[in-house]
Scaffold this active site. Sequence first.
Site, mmCIF file in Angstrom:
data_model
loop_
_atom_site.group_PDB
_atom_site.id
_atom_site.type_symbol
_atom_site.label_atom_id
_atom_site.label_comp_id
_atom_site.label_asym_id
_atom_site.label_seq_id
_atom_site.Cartn_x
_atom_site.Cartn_y
_atom_site.Cartn_z
ATOM 1 N N HIS A 64 0.836 -1.202 0.000
ATOM 2 C CA HIS A 64 0.000 0.000 0.000
ATOM 3 C C HIS A 64 0.868 1.249 0.000
ATOM 4 O O HIS A 64 1.941 1.285 0.591
ATOM 5 C CB HIS A 64 -0.997 0.007 1.167
ATOM 6 C CG HIS A 64 -0.410 -0.099 2.534
ATOM 7 N ND1 HIS A 64 0.013 0.998 3.263
ATOM 8 C CD2 HIS A 64 -0.177 -1.163 3.332
ATOM 9 C CE1 HIS A 64 0.465 0.611 4.441
ATOM 10 N NE2 HIS A 64 0.376 -0.700 4.519
ATOM 11 N N ASP A 84 -0.007 4.266 1.170
ATOM 12 C CA ASP A 84 -0.256 5.192 2.271
ATOM 13 C C ASP A 84 0.532 4.831 3.517
ATOM 14 O O ASP A 84 0.977 3.690 3.692
ATOM 15 C CB ASP A 84 -1.753 5.222 2.604
ATOM 16 C CG ASP A 84 -2.300 3.834 2.930
ATOM 17 O OD1 ASP A 84 -2.234 2.956 2.050
ATOM 18 O OD2 ASP A 84 -2.776 3.614 4.063
ATOM 19 N N ASP A 139 6.465 0.100 6.862
ATOM 20 C CA ASP A 139 5.023 -0.133 6.727
ATOM 21 C C ASP A 139 4.411 0.865 5.749
ATOM 22 O O ASP A 139 3.927 1.910 6.156
ATOM 23 C CB ASP A 139 4.341 -0.019 8.088
ATOM 24 C CG ASP A 139 2.855 -0.285 8.007
ATOM 25 O OD1 ASP A 139 2.417 -0.956 7.057
ATOM 26 O OD2 ASP A 139 2.121 0.202 8.880
ATOM 27 N N GLU A 180 -4.906 1.629 2.990
ATOM 28 C CA GLU A 180 -4.905 0.417 3.823
ATOM 29 C C GLU A 180 -5.001 0.767 5.297
ATOM 30 O O GLU A 180 -5.648 0.047 6.068
ATOM 31 C CB GLU A 180 -3.626 -0.394 3.552
ATOM 32 C CG GLU A 180 -3.635 -1.800 4.159
ATOM 33 C CD GLU A 180 -3.095 -1.852 5.586
ATOM 34 O OE1 GLU A 180 -3.248 -2.905 6.240
ATOM 35 O OE2 GLU A 180 -2.524 -0.836 6.050
ATOM 36 N N GLU A 181 -4.380 1.864 5.688
ATOM 37 C CA GLU A 181 -4.386 2.251 7.097
ATOM 38 C C GLU A 181 -5.747 2.760 7.553
ATOM 39 O O GLU A 181 -5.946 3.023 8.744
ATOM 40 C CB GLU A 181 -3.307 3.311 7.358
ATOM 41 C CG GLU A 181 -1.881 2.873 7.034
ATOM 42 C CD GLU A 181 -1.365 1.728 7.913
ATOM 43 O OE1 GLU A 181 -2.101 1.309 8.827
ATOM 44 O OE2 GLU A 181 -0.238 1.265 7.676
ATOM 45 N N ASP A 240 1.372 -10.319 0.301
ATOM 46 C CA ASP A 240 1.157 -8.963 0.808
ATOM 47 C C ASP A 240 2.035 -8.767 2.044
ATOM 48 O O ASP A 240 2.766 -9.676 2.452
ATOM 49 C CB ASP A 240 -0.323 -8.753 1.142
ATOM 50 C CG ASP A 240 -0.682 -7.283 1.363
ATOM 51 O OD1 ASP A 240 0.138 -6.402 1.041
ATOM 52 O OD2 ASP A 240 -1.797 -7.018 1.861
ATOM 53 N N HIS A 299 4.266 2.287 13.241
ATOM 54 C CA HIS A 299 3.169 3.204 13.582
ATOM 55 C C HIS A 299 3.542 4.144 14.721
ATOM 56 O O HIS A 299 2.666 4.754 15.328
ATOM 57 C CB HIS A 299 1.899 2.428 13.987
ATOM 58 C CG HIS A 299 1.106 1.921 12.830
ATOM 59 N ND1 HIS A 299 -0.240 1.640 12.911
ATOM 60 C CD2 HIS A 299 1.461 1.639 11.557
ATOM 61 C CE1 HIS A 299 -0.676 1.204 11.749
ATOM 62 N NE2 HIS A 299 0.354 1.192 10.907
#
Length: 571
Positions: free
Chosen positions: A160, A162, A197, A231-232, A260, A540
């Site tokens: 992803h 984002d 991520d 995705e987030e 993935d 994160h």
Amino acid sequence: MAIRLEDKSLESGRKCSGLKRHWKLLAALGSVLALGTILTGETSTNSLAEKSSRCGKVEPLVPNFNRSLDLILHDPEFKKFSIEKLSKAIQIPTEIKDVNPQPADDPEYYAEFYKFHGFLEKTFPLVHKNLKVEKVNELGLLYTWQGSEEDLKPVLFMAHQDVVPVNRVTWDSWEYPPFSGHYDEETDIIWGRGSNDCKNLLIAELEAIEQLLDDDYKPKRTILLSFGFDEESSGLLGAQTLAPFIEKRYGKDSIFSIIDEGFGIAPVDKGVYVASPINAEKGYVDVIVTVNGKGGHSSVPPEHTTIGVAADLVTVLEDHPFDPDFQIDNPIFSLLTCAAEHSNKVPRHLRNHIIKAPKSKLSSKLLQKALMKDSRFRDLIRTTRAVDIFNGGIKANALPEVTSFLINHRVEIHSSVEATVDQDLQYAEQIAKKYGYGLHHNGEFIIPATELGYIDIKVVKSLEPAPVSPSSGPVWEILAGTIQNVFENGVFVNQDDAELYVSTALMSGNTDTRYYWNLTKNIYRFTASIADGTVLKTIHSVNEHVNADSHLSAIAFIYNYIVNVDEYAKQ
């Protein structure tokens, strides 16, 4: 008046999906000693003289076309340019919020994503010259590298674009600015939001194909890259539109395999590593509970306001967590088995219970007891509930007519959304009877509304547990054999004492793969990077980073996997 529950964004340091939280599980394997202490009170090491064969060494799958594996892993110039590509990708802040507009309605909102697309075009010229690039819902990217044999099922890689937002309050706490993409040559670390991520995976997939094109590789099987952009925030605008787009073109069960983001490789002892592709995800259900009652002046209150009734129900729910349901088909058992068989850090009694669990009810029960004592494992063998949003009352001197709260559940793989909601209903019925309220669910009253009011139970979002992907058979064997080859014959080629084993794993959260179930039963969430505690703690959060060599191993895996599927897979 009714109170509307609103989506509330969580700060990036607090918001943490199951994938990111359970990355920590891999780091925890090195300390499974704690489980042994809980179970037996022992901390002594065990002899590994007797080993079962449940976590045996996989044979490396070496392709005939093996032109650039060594280049990717060990060439200084390749590494230099690879670091530069990931660094520049990190410098584009493709942050996504919890609630976002449709791209066509607000292009300016997504300005950084359009900039990111331009960066990809410039950085990967061979990819953009030779692959078909389509934009789905404006920003979703679908790359197609057409294979020579159209009857072969395509391979699909995902990532992803984002990243979770950086809390501006924490900006000064970062070792280096969060969107600097700084590379520290001394520590071999690339810093920044998205470094782990998961711009590292997205860039790795494009780098692998760019290198294959440079090597003049001609795929037999079509290769697809599908990159969502939210995705987030559950992939509602990105993956949810990309998946049906692909399905419409190729049909159901049309894809050979999907790779993935997911777990990587973790050290479980000195020189011993376990690779853990995730082959299952827990389910998900959000339930809004609304206590509807009577208003009035707060100077003449009833014995319990709607807030009091709701609070009692919250307490009851939290005091009665779901029972565990550990079964040996849980993918986490494979991970535990590898640790038990190959790590000297697992105490003897715990090791014995892990090994005996498939045939011994007592050992299985004792192992479940140990897992329930450790927060890193507990939530992988039971359904969870968390009360995350609570709303009630509008004024100090007015009784609250309506109080609502939201419960987020992660559904255990042997359970279901229905069974989860049913348990909530049981406790809601108990509270409704206690306070003389009615109970409403699914358009009907289970208990008729009374003059005091009623409790409403409403499911607002749900997802059943993901189908468990195979951990044996030809597709799995190619995946596991490729991992073994990349590390045994590549990453660890100069380490005589390094050993790698391949297991499965489970995740309590959900990736974008939730929308791709119709396309294949072979879905694996795996990033071919060696994990360590410092990396895992920063996903994160402040100081997110990735080791540069780990990024190279991810590139090597994609490169090797594409070639191996072509050479070794049948239809």
